[in-house]
Design an enzyme around this catalytic site. Sequence first.
Site, short mmCIF file in Angstrom:
data_model
loop_
_atom_site.label_atom_id
_atom_site.label_comp_id
_atom_site.label_asym_id
_atom_site.label_seq_id
_atom_site.Cartn_x
_atom_site.Cartn_y
_atom_site.Cartn_z
N ALA A 136 9.98 21.84 3.53
CA ALA A 136 10.95 21.77 4.62
C ALA A 136 10.22 21.85 5.95
O ALA A 136 9.17 22.49 6.05
CB ALA A 136 11.93 22.92 4.51
N CYS A 170 5.68 4.81 9.14
CA CYS A 170 6.30 4.16 7.98
C CYS A 170 7.73 4.59 7.70
O CYS A 170 8.63 3.74 7.67
CB CYS A 170 5.45 4.40 6.73
SG CYS A 170 3.90 3.52 6.78
N GLU A 204 0.85 -1.20 0.00
CA GLU A 204 0.00 0.00 0.00
C GLU A 204 0.88 1.24 0.00
O GLU A 204 2.01 1.21 0.47
CB GLU A 204 -0.94 0.00 1.21
CG GLU A 204 -0.29 -0.27 2.56
CD GLU A 204 0.38 0.91 3.18
OE1 GLU A 204 0.03 2.05 2.80
OE2 GLU A 204 1.26 0.72 4.05
C1 UDX Z 1 3.86 7.41 4.30
C2 UDX Z 1 3.91 7.21 2.78
O1 UDX Z 1 3.64 8.45 2.10
C3 UDX Z 1 2.96 6.13 2.34
O2 UDX Z 1 3.14 5.89 0.95
C4 UDX Z 1 3.26 4.87 3.10
O3 UDX Z 1 2.47 3.84 2.72
C5 UDX Z 1 3.16 5.13 4.60
O4 UDX Z 1 4.08 6.18 4.94
P1 UDX Z 1 2.42 8.71 6.10
O5 UDX Z 1 3.25 8.02 7.15
O6 UDX Z 1 0.96 8.82 6.31
O7 UDX Z 1 2.62 7.97 4.70
O8 UDX Z 1 3.03 10.16 5.98
P2 UDX Z 1 3.46 11.16 4.80
O9 UDX Z 1 2.37 12.06 4.45
O10 UDX Z 1 4.12 10.44 3.70
O11 UDX Z 1 4.55 12.03 5.61
C6 UDX Z 1 5.68 11.41 6.23
C7 UDX Z 1 6.45 12.40 7.05
O12 UDX Z 1 7.18 13.28 6.22
C8 UDX Z 1 5.60 13.30 7.95
O13 UDX Z 1 6.25 13.42 9.20
C9 UDX Z 1 5.54 14.62 7.22
O14 UDX Z 1 5.37 15.72 8.09
C10 UDX Z 1 6.91 14.63 6.57
N1 UDX Z 1 6.92 15.44 5.33
C11 UDX Z 1 6.21 15.02 4.24
C12 UDX Z 1 7.66 16.61 5.28
O15 UDX Z 1 8.29 17.00 6.27
N2 UDX Z 1 7.69 17.31 4.12
C13 UDX Z 1 7.00 16.93 3.01
O16 UDX Z 1 7.09 17.63 1.99
C14 UDX Z 1 6.24 15.75 3.07
#
Ligand code: UDX
Length: 405
Positions: free
Chosen positions: A240, A248, A138
Amino acid sequence: MKIGVVGLGYIGSVTSVALAEAGYEVVGIDIDESKVKLLSAGETPIYEPGLKEMLVKNAKKLRFSIDYNELKDINYIFVIVPTPNKDGKIYLKYVEDAIEKIKQINKNAVVIIKSTVLPGTASNLMATTGMTIISNPEFTKEGTAIEDTLKPDRVVIGGNNKNAIEEVKKIWEFTGSPIIETTNENAEMIKYASNSFLAVKVSYINEIANLCEKVSGCDVEVIAKGMGLDKRIAPYFLKAGIGFGGSCFPKDTAAFISFAKDLNEDLSIIESAVSVNRSRISRIVNLLEDKFNGKETMTRIGVLGLAFKANTDDTRESQSIKLINKLLSIGFKVNAYDPIAKVKLENISLFSSARECIENSDAIVVATEWPEFKNLEIKGKFVIDMRRMLSLNNDSNLKVVGHYG
Ligand code: UDX
């Protein structure tokens, strides 16, 4: 068609509800009776926008139980149980137990592994259990989980049994999304390579942000926009901030690095991404220590946001919690507020509004990008905005991620 789902955690409950929305009858199994009871009563064990409404709407097509016997006549059964890290290694016991229990009830069923597992896992399990296993990772983000499941960018289906692959393809046909049909190993690797790449992207822009903080006239938001318009780079995951957390990225990058090490390969770019992510916390702490040097025990730091990102109550591997623990270990007093996420942390004061938290603190760190923090007015306090929520001003008391000054 009836579909089975074993594991009713975040992804399991969303997948069950989304499949019901698509028209399937779904039987969801979990060993945790409280989850089963909640879902059966139309309540969700997690906070996910739209999930409860869709669960209630499709209640007639959904049945939840702790009894594996309910899977007796179901030919396609998803396994969506956790695969945590234990002592730096992926812990497969939940996946193995689930498949073993399915086998005892219905050994001809096709098992579809949605849990994140390392390349080679499905093949090993097929050899030990004799069952047909399809890998179907997923790519669901918390906060947009339903949309991501109903309309994913792609569906990846790996396996070595043509018939089973065709049937699993049919299950997901309703999404209209491109389908990648491949080996189990490729499917498993696509998941790790994708998540790790996104983690690298986040750490990359965070390092550029560090640089921007030292170069007058630079602003990482503008740079990210300028980069993201290049189709080869794309605008996503270039925000940032405080660094990545959640259930994950930290787990998957660690498991992938350790998997490669066992094969005598270094995933040095991913290792660097993890180390850059760790240093996000020390950067914030250094700023606070510079400012309140020697007065830590008299200084109350107000942390706005506990969830690892907005629109979720999930605090797993949240950078915010890591920051709080570090601040406490140094001797700072910590106040915190989050609109939804709750944590049991000793020695911190939780407030029921951002305003109250701010009023009772000497310095503020904006840690999660909850919309309600947008343009908060915080006067006369030292503020570190790690999510670019506040309006920029020339006040030297405001430190903004990726912006000079
Ligand atoms: C993630 C993956 O996107 C998804 O494909 C996988 O299956 C599960 O893990 P999720 O854990 O819900 O999903 O979070 P996501 O929205 O991907 O963000 C991950 C982390 O990165 C968060 O802490 C978010 O704040 C951070 N992030 C994300 C940033 O700091 N900057 C960004 O531009 C994007």
